[in-house]
Design an enzyme around this catalytic site. Structure first.
Site, PDB file in Angstrom:
ATOM      1  N   HIS A  29     -14.385 -33.955  62.529  1.00 28.77           N
ATOM      2  CA  HIS A  29     -15.644 -33.316  62.925  1.00 28.77           C
ATOM      3  C   HIS A  29     -16.116 -32.405  61.791  1.00 28.77           C
ATOM      4  O   HIS A  29     -15.648 -31.280  61.674  1.00 28.77           O
ATOM      5  CB  HIS A  29     -15.426 -32.483  64.190  1.00 28.77           C
ATOM      6  N   GLY A 130      -6.205 -27.549  71.073  1.00 27.57           N
ATOM      7  CA  GLY A 130      -6.722 -28.890  71.264  1.00 27.57           C
ATOM      8  C   GLY A 130      -7.653 -28.920  72.459  1.00 27.57           C
ATOM      9  O   GLY A 130      -8.873 -29.028  72.315  1.00 27.57           O
ATOM     10  N   PRO A 131      -7.118 -28.816  73.679  1.00 31.44           N
ATOM     11  CA  PRO A 131      -7.993 -28.836  74.865  1.00 31.44           C
ATOM     12  C   PRO A 131      -8.949 -27.646  74.863  1.00 31.44           C
ATOM     13  O   PRO A 131      -8.534 -26.506  74.684  1.00 31.44           O
ATOM     14  CB  PRO A 131      -6.990 -28.735  76.029  1.00 31.44           C
ATOM     15  N   GLY A 172     -18.470 -26.383  74.626  1.00 33.93           N
ATOM     16  CA  GLY A 172     -17.422 -27.077  75.375  1.00 33.93           C
ATOM     17  C   GLY A 172     -16.408 -26.125  75.970  1.00 33.93           C
ATOM     18  O   GLY A 172     -15.971 -26.292  77.119  1.00 33.93           O
ATOM     19  N   ASN A 201     -24.757 -23.963  69.612  1.00 37.68           N
ATOM     20  CA  ASN A 201     -25.493 -24.943  68.803  1.00 37.68           C
ATOM     21  C   ASN A 201     -26.253 -25.964  69.645  1.00 37.68           C
ATOM     22  O   ASN A 201     -26.857 -26.880  69.114  1.00 37.68           O
ATOM     23  CB  ASN A 201     -24.541 -25.654  67.821  1.00 37.68           C
ATOM     24  N   HIS A 277     -21.416 -34.256  64.588  1.00 38.32           N
ATOM     25  CA  HIS A 277     -20.409 -33.509  65.338  1.00 38.32           C
ATOM     26  C   HIS A 277     -19.054 -34.199  65.297  1.00 38.32           C
ATOM     27  O   HIS A 277     -18.029 -33.559  65.109  1.00 38.32           O
ATOM     28  CB  HIS A 277     -20.875 -33.374  66.797  1.00 38.32           C
ATOM     29  N   GLU A 427      -4.768 -19.831  88.808  1.00 43.41           N
ATOM     30  CA  GLU A 427      -3.515 -20.415  88.317  1.00 43.41           C
ATOM     31  C   GLU A 427      -3.613 -20.916  86.880  1.00 43.41           C
ATOM     32  O   GLU A 427      -2.685 -20.736  86.082  1.00 43.41           O
ATOM     33  CB  GLU A 427      -3.070 -21.578  89.229  1.00 43.41           C
ATOM     34  N   HIS A 476       8.048 -22.243  97.183  1.00 46.83           N
ATOM     35  CA  HIS A 476       7.534 -23.171  98.199  1.00 46.83           C
ATOM     36  C   HIS A 476       7.611 -24.598  97.648  1.00 46.83           C
ATOM     37  O   HIS A 476       6.613 -25.292  97.511  1.00 46.83           O
ATOM     38  CB  HIS A 476       6.113 -22.792  98.603  1.00 46.83           C
ATOM     39  N   HIS A 488      -0.160 -28.652 101.056  1.00 45.32           N
ATOM     40  CA  HIS A 488       0.650 -27.584 100.468  1.00 45.32           C
ATOM     41  C   HIS A 488       2.092 -28.004 100.181  1.00 45.32           C
ATOM     42  O   HIS A 488       2.867 -27.206  99.655  1.00 45.32           O
ATOM     43  CB  HIS A 488       0.655 -26.361 101.393  1.00 45.32           C
TER      44      HIS A 488
END
Length: 684
Positions: A29, A130-131, A172, A201, A277, A427, A476, A488
């Site tokens: 990129h 990364g993510p 993002g 952008n 991009h 979480e 649990h 659950h």
């Protein structure tokens, strides 16, 4: 050459290095690094407290490139500023972390310049990004760490910790839900040392952000309790400096700087295209862009004279002076506060404090027993009492997870010293914040129900990729929740956690196995751990009758054995170990030789040598039955083709626990039946 001209030369060097590296790799990129080069350059040169010759100085500012697809921007900065390489045992070497050859191997096998920045792979990379959304979320943990360290270790005349955390992010990142969770808790805690620089952008891979992202981001962050600043042109160095200084001078809350940029700035192509991009520009487009910059069109990976020197005379000189002053302060601090200094030195090396385990409890045999979440709470408090940099909390579940440290208070907006962090029902970001704390060398934990590990999973996975000893506590753990029903009741979560490379999963069988599990957790330096605990009481085993719980350290051990070679081996984890013992007693009464193996950790058992594995699960005994209230996936590895698994092959149900155990076969009679049938199959 004037100062302004040299600064522009440095910025264009960052841009052209990105273009050349992406083009050579035929992958990557280039657009974001080109657009963000002035934003990052001005920050590093004017404000960042960072010493390239000492990149693990504890009070350095943290810089995070959360939009990690722009990795060539960071690699260019690390190369031009001369950041030194750090070994795994924390030695700074007199070689650059990224050489010119490394830039030319962008995205190639075994290079230190992978497609996205990877912690541990490349010195100077503070976290894996990364993510999208993870980098900014980690930054909240790092900012919390700075505040907590300052409140805990600073003394009058000795300011050891007051570093800032800067994170560059894009559309993002801010679309991802985890970033919203992170911004919410950062605003609640009023983190004054946290600054996100938002590259607005107005483009995403699909096209214009008008397709899916039209909210007023600034107003959203103001509602979170952030200060919001605007820079209308990413190339306006003076406006950028003003925004950075405002963040540093006007404290009291986190800051979002919204910077408008054009992706692929300087490229004659239509600005903001997806090609700019996410694809190489192409040779002709690169030549045209370089011409636009006043750059030699055919030059490849050019670093003009004076560019590296400019980084050294500003960032390098400032950072070295700050680090040297800090080291002098710490040397005097060490004389006046030797115990605290010892803690800090151990912390930086991920070593344990003296006496950390002196109050870890041993639990008396008890047929009624206690839930492992209860015993874990007691062990955690005993550990943390003598391990001063253990801290954490739960996702609004302290009464249920039993993870509150009773000797400390809560972390509050005006008081960052508390060791109990209230993450709220968040979480995912809890896992990301725990990673940020662990990256800051603290021993941090986050707790929730096992079923909600799915909400946390991306952060758990990244803790394993980064090899940081984050502690993920899950209570649990089974259909033992009873009436709460299948939504659950975790079924597939245990095997899915075991599928993550490098993550140690521990499911202890009783209170003393819990103590041993925490002993293992405390000693980890590069492995995250998932500690999986029961809601319901389980018997505390009589260790004069059964093998000592210290066997947990090897992942699996023979808990109860027969005379001679066993006819069948019953393997259990967690609450099902006692069921195996009861079934074993019934089998023995019928003349069947049964061995019971407690197997709290597949991963630790797999690390043992072959001789030990054979002593626990000998090849000669093919009749094996595993018993676990989880999906049966994966157990064939340990029971073999002729073995059997008493486990879950469906979701659970809403009913009292006894009815569920009967329905799904977790009874003594059913385990005995499976054992006999397995023995018969093994004899065929």
């Amino acid at each position: 050459m004037t100062t302004d001209t040299l600064d522009l030369q440095c910025i264009n060097t960052l841009r052209t290095l990105a273009m050349d590296a992406v083009e050579k790799a035929h992958s990557g990129h280039p657009g974001a690094p080109m657009a963000l080069a002035p934003v990052a350059y001005q920050l590093w040169q004017q404000e960042l407290r960072y010493d390239p010759s000492g990149p693990i100085w504890p009070n350095r500012d943290r810089f995070i490139l959360s939009n990690g697809h722009a990795s060539m921007l960071l690699y260019g900065l690390l190369h031009l500023s001369g950041v030194r390489r750090v070994t795994r045992d924390y030695r700074v070497e007199e070689v650059p972390t990224i050489s010119m050859e490394d830039l030319q191997k962008f995205r190639q096998l075994d290079s230190v310049t992978p497609g996205h920045p990877e912690y541990r792979w490349t010195s100077g990379v503070e976290t894996t990004t990364g993510p999208l959304g993870q980098g900014v979320s980690n930054s909240v943990g790092m900012a919390i760490a700075s505040r907590w360290l300052g409140a805990t270790y600073n003394r009058p005349g000795f300011t050891l910790f007051d570093y800032d955390v800067w994170a560059v992010c894009g559309d993002g990142d801010l679309m991802e839900g985890v970033a919203s969770e992170a911004a919410s808790i950062a605003g609640h805690l009023q983190l004054p040392n946290l600054c996100w620089i938002y590259d607005s952008n107005r483009i995403s891979i699909d096209g214009s952000t008008d397709l899916a992202f039209t909210e007023d981001v600034g107003k959203r962050f103001e509602a979170y309790g952030w200060r919001v600043l605007h820079v209308d042109d990413a190339n306006d160095l003076a406006a950028l400096s003003k925004a950075y200084r405002t963040f540093k001078e006007q404290r009291g809350k986190p800051t979002l700087i919204i910077v408008k940029s054009q992706i692929g700035y300087g490229s004659p192509k239509k600005q903001g295209t997806a090609a700019a991009h996410g694809e190489p520009l192409g040779a002709e487009e690169i030549k045209a862009a370089k011409k636009n910059y006043g750059w030699p069109e055919d030059a490849q990976f050019l670093v003009p004279d004076g560019v590296r020197e400019r980084f050294q005379e500003r960032l390098g000189a400032r950072g070295k002076q700050l680090r040297t002053e800090w080291e002098k302060t710490f040397a005097e601090y060490k004389k006046q506060h030797p115990d605290l200094a010892d803690q800090l030195e151990r912390m930086q090396r991920r070593e344990l404090p003296e006496g950390w385990d002196k109050e870890l409890p041993t639990f008396a045999a008890d047929a009624k027993g206690v839930a492992t979440r209860e015993s874990s709470g007691k062990v955690l408090n005993a550990l943390a009492k003598h391990h001063p940099w253990v801290l954490g909390g739960s996702a609004d579940l302290n009464p249920s997870t039993k993870t509150y440290l009773g000797f400390s208070g809560p972390m509050k907006p005006g008081d960052p010293s508390g060791r109990n962090i209230h993450f709220g029902v968040r979480e995912h970001v809890m896992g990301s914040i725990v990673n940020g704390l662990a990256l800051s060398k603290l021993r941090a934990y986050g707790a929730t129900f096992l079923i909600f590990s799915d909400y946390q999973r991306p952060a758990i996975r990244l803790s394993a990729i980064m090899e940081v000893p984050a502690i993920h506590i899950f209570t649990h753990d089974s259909i033992g929740l009873g009436e709460d029903g299948p939504t659950h009741q975790p079924v597939e979560q245990l095997p899915s956690l075991r599928a993550i490379p490098g993550l140690i999963v521990l499911r202890p069988a009783d209170a003393n196995e819990v103590t041993e599990a925490w002993r293992i957790i405390a000693q980890q330096k590069s492995h995250p751990v998932a500690l999986v605990l029961t809601r319901q009481a389980v018997p505390t085993l009589d260790r004069t009758k059964y093998a000592p719980a210290s066997g947990v350290a090897k992942g699996a051990y023979v808990l109860s054995d027969s005379e001679g070679t066993p006819d069948v081996i019953l393997i259990g984890t967690g609450s099902e170990v006692h069921l195996c013992l009861e079934a074993s007693a019934k089998l023995k009464a019928e003349g069947v030789k049964a061995r019971v193996v407690s197997m709290p950790s597949w991963e630790l058992f797999d690390q043992q040598d072959e001789a030990y594995k054979q002593s626990v699960l000998p090849d000669a005994v093919r009749a094996r039955v595993a018993v676990e209230q989880a999906e049966v996936f994966g157990w064939e590895r340990w029971v073999g083709l002729r073995g059997s698994v008493v486990g879950m092959r469906s979701f659970g149900a809403s009913a009292p626990l006894k009815a569920l155990l009967q329905k799904f076969g977790f009874t003594v009679d059913n385990v005995v039946k499976e054992a006999k049938e397995t023995i018969a199959k093994a004899k065929q």
